[in-house]
Scaffold this motif. Structure first.
Motif, mmCIF file in Angstrom:
data_model
loop_
_atom_site.group_PDB
_atom_site.id
_atom_site.type_symbol
_atom_site.label_atom_id
_atom_site.label_comp_id
_atom_site.label_asym_id
_atom_site.label_seq_id
_atom_site.Cartn_x
_atom_site.Cartn_y
_atom_site.Cartn_z
ATOM 1 N N PHE A 170 44.342 34.741 39.959
ATOM 2 C CA PHE A 170 43.868 35.439 41.154
ATOM 3 C C PHE A 170 43.024 34.470 41.980
ATOM 4 O O PHE A 170 42.310 33.629 41.435
ATOM 5 C CB PHE A 170 43.022 36.658 40.768
ATOM 6 C CG PHE A 170 43.714 37.582 39.809
ATOM 7 C CD1 PHE A 170 44.586 38.557 40.268
ATOM 8 C CD2 PHE A 170 43.517 37.462 38.438
ATOM 9 C CE1 PHE A 170 45.246 39.397 39.383
ATOM 10 C CE2 PHE A 170 44.164 38.297 37.543
ATOM 11 C CZ PHE A 170 45.035 39.265 38.023
ATOM 12 N N ALA A 171 43.091 34.601 43.301
ATOM 13 C CA ALA A 171 42.317 33.694 44.158
ATOM 14 C C ALA A 171 42.043 34.330 45.510
ATOM 15 O O ALA A 171 42.827 35.145 46.005
ATOM 16 C CB ALA A 171 43.060 32.377 44.341
ATOM 17 N N VAL A 172 40.922 33.934 46.099
ATOM 18 C CA VAL A 172 40.550 34.332 47.461
ATOM 19 C C VAL A 172 40.133 33.073 48.216
ATOM 20 O O VAL A 172 39.358 32.257 47.697
ATOM 21 C CB VAL A 172 39.394 35.358 47.459
ATOM 22 C CG1 VAL A 172 38.823 35.538 48.866
ATOM 23 C CG2 VAL A 172 39.868 36.701 46.909
ATOM 24 N N PHE A 173 40.652 32.924 49.428
ATOM 25 C CA PHE A 173 40.321 31.779 50.283
ATOM 26 C C PHE A 173 39.772 32.281 51.612
ATOM 27 O O PHE A 173 40.317 33.213 52.206
ATOM 28 C CB PHE A 173 41.569 30.919 50.531
ATOM 29 C CG PHE A 173 42.197 30.416 49.268
ATOM 30 C CD1 PHE A 173 41.702 29.276 48.639
ATOM 31 C CD2 PHE A 173 43.266 31.089 48.691
ATOM 32 C CE1 PHE A 173 42.273 28.818 47.455
ATOM 33 C CE2 PHE A 173 43.842 30.633 47.511
ATOM 34 C CZ PHE A 173 43.352 29.496 46.896
ATOM 35 N N ASP A 174 38.707 31.646 52.080
ATOM 36 C CA ASP A 174 38.048 32.036 53.329
ATOM 37 C C ASP A 174 38.076 30.833 54.273
ATOM 38 O O ASP A 174 37.279 29.907 54.156
ATOM 39 C CB ASP A 174 36.606 32.466 53.027
ATOM 40 C CG ASP A 174 35.861 32.916 54.266
ATOM 41 O OD1 ASP A 174 36.450 32.883 55.367
ATOM 42 O OD2 ASP A 174 34.682 33.293 54.142
ATOM 43 N N GLY A 175 39.020 30.859 55.209
ATOM 44 C CA GLY A 175 39.202 29.738 56.113
ATOM 45 C C GLY A 175 38.169 29.686 57.218
ATOM 46 O O GLY A 175 37.552 30.682 57.568
ATOM 47 N N HIS A 176 37.973 28.497 57.777
ATOM 48 C CA HIS A 176 37.110 28.311 58.948
ATOM 49 C C HIS A 176 37.707 27.217 59.818
ATOM 50 O O HIS A 176 38.352 26.293 59.331
ATOM 51 C CB HIS A 176 35.666 27.970 58.551
ATOM 52 C CG HIS A 176 35.548 26.855 57.563
ATOM 53 N ND1 HIS A 176 35.346 27.074 56.204
ATOM 54 C CD2 HIS A 176 35.613 25.505 57.708
ATOM 55 C CE1 HIS A 176 35.285 25.921 55.576
ATOM 56 N NE2 HIS A 176 35.439 24.946 56.471
ATOM 57 N N GLY A 177 37.523 27.354 61.122
ATOM 58 C CA GLY A 177 38.082 26.371 62.051
ATOM 59 C C GLY A 177 39.590 26.453 62.164
ATOM 60 O O GLY A 177 40.249 25.488 62.548
#
Length: 425
Positions: A170-177
């Motif tokens: 399981f994974a969560v990614f929080d992008g920016h830019g």
């Protein structure tokens, strides 16, 4: 079919990229490039299988068998070109494969496998451990949705691991830019884990190293395509009775055990003394501008991507491992849009209240948590992934039987590292 369907929805950009044959890799070995392309393009086969009512377990097994068949062929017939990177002094090379032709080959093999398995279905081994996943993600008031998540309870079947040990990712990614780094990480990180040589013997090392590998791969792409985005990330790999976690940045994972929130990690923020010292030793600075920021820009000190902030924004993940004794209620992964608004001990009360209202149905627990974060003032993208390790009805029954024993509170992670119970589960 929740896990495969949600994964498919979140990776539509990947499908477009493959169809245009735009996926590039710095790996010179053509078989390795083909393997990555195939493991990525398996998502294209999901609608073909799910609309026919194929279970996630069977779908993952069929897909792996088809990939295995394709990997036996000579890939030079799919090779489009090989060239040097455009930057002066950079002698790395990349290999391009004809994505359309490779996909047609894959789907033909998938059809052949389906036909063969219809005659005689091989034995399929489902997870022995109870897992129920609740996922909810919203753009909130932000202009774009830059969060991504991945859930793969069928990790073994997808990567052809046939031993007697359960694995789920399981994974969560929080992008920016921008969303490029988050998309890339959600597409590649689990592939790097599944193909890592130590995934069976040392899964903790495989998980942690795969963050660095994914960062290196994305930086290669970012350099060629002048991408500036980055992403925090947190992942959990359950292997038998062990939980392995790894993270970069301020997305977090927590555990609830017998009604108490258990702290598993410390997020990477610039104000941490060790992070501040590392950044300053490299010649960077940490300044306060509405919050602590690296070089006056980013509010996290580690991430995948952020080409123009390397090495101050590190791609080196932290990781840890814990024994699971069977007393754990659920695992929760979420971005900072959630944890900035909801404290870990509040999660316990919110989930318990939700289970009481739904009479022990946990499928919309994540939706309740996201709503609470928004009500508490979060304006950021919010993604919450809840993995129930016990039946929610049993969690509720335990609470109703002895409410005091499940009072909300915060526990220490050290107790998780005690020897696992000998009771099989």
């Amino acid at each position: 079919m929740v896990s495969f369907t949600s994964l498919l929805i979140k990776l539509q950009l990947l499908i477009v990229m493959i169809s245009k044959s735009e996926l590039k890799s710095p790996i010179i070995n053509i078989e390795a490039v083909a393997q990555f392309k195939l493991m990525q393009s398996i998502l294209l086969s999901l609608p073909f299988l799910t609309i026919r009512g194929v279970s996630p377990l069977l779908a993952a097994s069929l897909i792996h068998a088809a990939v295995d068949e394709v990997l036996q062929i000579d890939f030079t017939e799919f090779k489009k070109q090989s060239g040097e990177t455009e930057e002066e002094g950079d002698e790395e090379r990349f290999t391009l494969l004809d994505g359309d032709s490779l996909q047609r080959c894959f789907f033909n093999k998938l059809w052949d496998v389906c036909f063969e398995w219809k005659k005689q279905l091989p034995p399929l081994r489902p997870l022995k451990r109870f897992l129920l996943v609740s996922i909810h993600a919203i753009r909130n008031t932000r202009r774009k949705m830059e969060d991504r998540h991945v859930l793969l309870p069928e990790f073994n079947q997808l990567f052809g691991l046939s031993d007697d040990i359960d694995r789920a990712y399981f994974a969560v990614f929080d992008g920016h830019g921008g969303v490029d780094a988050a998309n890339y990480s959600a597409t590649h990180l689990h592939v790097n884990v599944g193909l890592h040589e130590e995934v069976v013997k040392n899964p903790a090392e495989a998980l942690k190293c795969s963050f660095q590998k994914t960062d290196e791969m994305f930086l290669f792409k970012a350099k060629r395509e002048r991408l500036r985005s980055g992403t925090t990330g947190v992942s959990a790999l359950i292997v038998g009775n062990k939980l392995h976690i790894a993270w970069l940045g301020d997305s977090q994972v927590m555990l609830v055990r017998q009604g108490k929130a258990v702290t598993l990690m410390e997020p990477h923020k610039p104000e941490r003394e060790d992070e501040k010292a590392r950044i300053e030793a490299l010649g960077g600075c940490v300044t306060y501008m509405d919050c602590w920021r690296v070089n006056g820009t980013l509010a996290v000190s580690r991430a995948i991507g952020d080409l123009y902030q390397k090495p101050y924004i590190s791609g080196d993940a932290d990781g840890d491992s814990f024994e699971l004794t069977g007393s754990e209620d659920y695992l929760l992964l979420a971005c900072d849009g959630f944890f900035d608004a909801i404290k870990p001990y509040e999660v316990v009360d919110l989930v318990l209240d939700h289970l009481m209202q739904t009479k022990g149905v946990g499928l919309k627990a994540a939706e309740r948590l996201v709503a609470a974060a928004k009500e508490n003032g979060s304006s950021d993208n919010i993604t919450v992934l809840v993995v129930f390790l016990r039946d929610p009805q049993d969690i509720l029954a335990d609470c109703l039987r002895d409410p005091k024993s499940l009072g909300a509170g915060e526990d220490k992670n050290c107790s998780l590292k005690e020897p696992a119970s000998e009771t099989p589960h």
